[in-house]
Design a protein around this motif. Sequence first.
Motif, PDB file in Angstrom:
ATOM      1  N   TYR A  77       1.368-100.041  15.969  1.00  0.00           N
ATOM      2  CA  TYR A  77       0.878 -99.004  16.879  1.00  0.00           C
ATOM      3  C   TYR A  77       1.554 -99.095  18.241  1.00  0.00           C
ATOM      4  CZ  TYR A  77      -2.498 -96.519  19.850  1.00  0.00           C
ATOM      5  OH  TYR A  77      -3.091 -95.677  20.755  1.00  0.00           O
ATOM      6  N   LEU A  78       1.681-100.308  18.763  1.00  0.00           N
ATOM      7  CA  LEU A  78       2.219-100.487  20.111  1.00  0.00           C
ATOM      8  C   LEU A  78       3.700-100.140  20.234  1.00  0.00           C
ATOM      9  CD1 LEU A  78       0.382-103.729  21.257  1.00  0.00           C
ATOM     10  CD2 LEU A  78       0.007-101.380  22.065  1.00  0.00           C
ATOM     11  N   GLU A  79       4.384 -99.975  19.121  1.00  0.00           N
ATOM     12  CA  GLU A  79       5.784 -99.543  19.193  1.00  0.00           C
ATOM     13  C   GLU A  79       5.871 -98.100  19.689  1.00  0.00           C
ATOM     14  OE1 GLU A  79       9.883 -99.328  16.588  1.00  0.00           O
ATOM     15  OE2 GLU A  79       7.991 -99.614  15.527  1.00  0.00           O
ATOM     16  N   ASN A  80       4.980 -97.243  19.186  1.00  0.00           N
ATOM     17  CA  ASN A  80       5.001 -95.832  19.562  1.00  0.00           C
ATOM     18  C   ASN A  80       3.641 -95.226  19.196  1.00  0.00           C
ATOM     19  OD1 ASN A  80       5.376 -93.076  19.841  1.00  0.00           O
ATOM     20  ND2 ASN A  80       7.451 -93.114  19.022  1.00  0.00           N
ATOM     21  N   PRO A  81       2.656 -95.336  20.092  1.00  0.00           N
ATOM     22  CA  PRO A  81       1.309 -94.857  19.769  1.00  0.00           C
ATOM     23  C   PRO A  81       1.249 -93.404  19.302  1.00  0.00           C
ATOM     24  CG  PRO A  81       1.244 -96.189  21.736  1.00  0.00           C
ATOM     25  CD  PRO A  81       2.702 -95.987  21.406  1.00  0.00           C
TER      26      PRO A  81
END
Length: 113
Positions: A77-81
């Motif tokens: 998720y934190l790569e590209n919410p």
Amino acid sequence: MSDIIARGNVENGDKLFKARCAQCHTTANGAPNKQGPNLYGLFFPKSRSFPGYAYSDPNKNTGKFCIMWGEQTLFDYLENPKKYIPKTKMAFAGFKSEQDRADVVAYLEQSTK
């Protein structure tokens, strides 16, 4: 757990969280929601279950968007919410560095218990 997540550095994750996340999120038990929800207990509830926070429709939907957060789901998720949950109201663009994501996951795993 992937090798990169296992190598997450809590201290660096704390610095990254304070610099890029704390303006919208808190992590302490009982702390208020800000623009984003308080993340205390993050690894236990589903994404839509933090009390008192008005989630976007994609976060409230059942099925794919009813997420049980864990190390890998949060790392992804934190790569590209906005790619992970289209139309989420989270404005953060993400952490492109795998190590930065691993560090933030390590920090959140420790700080949200």
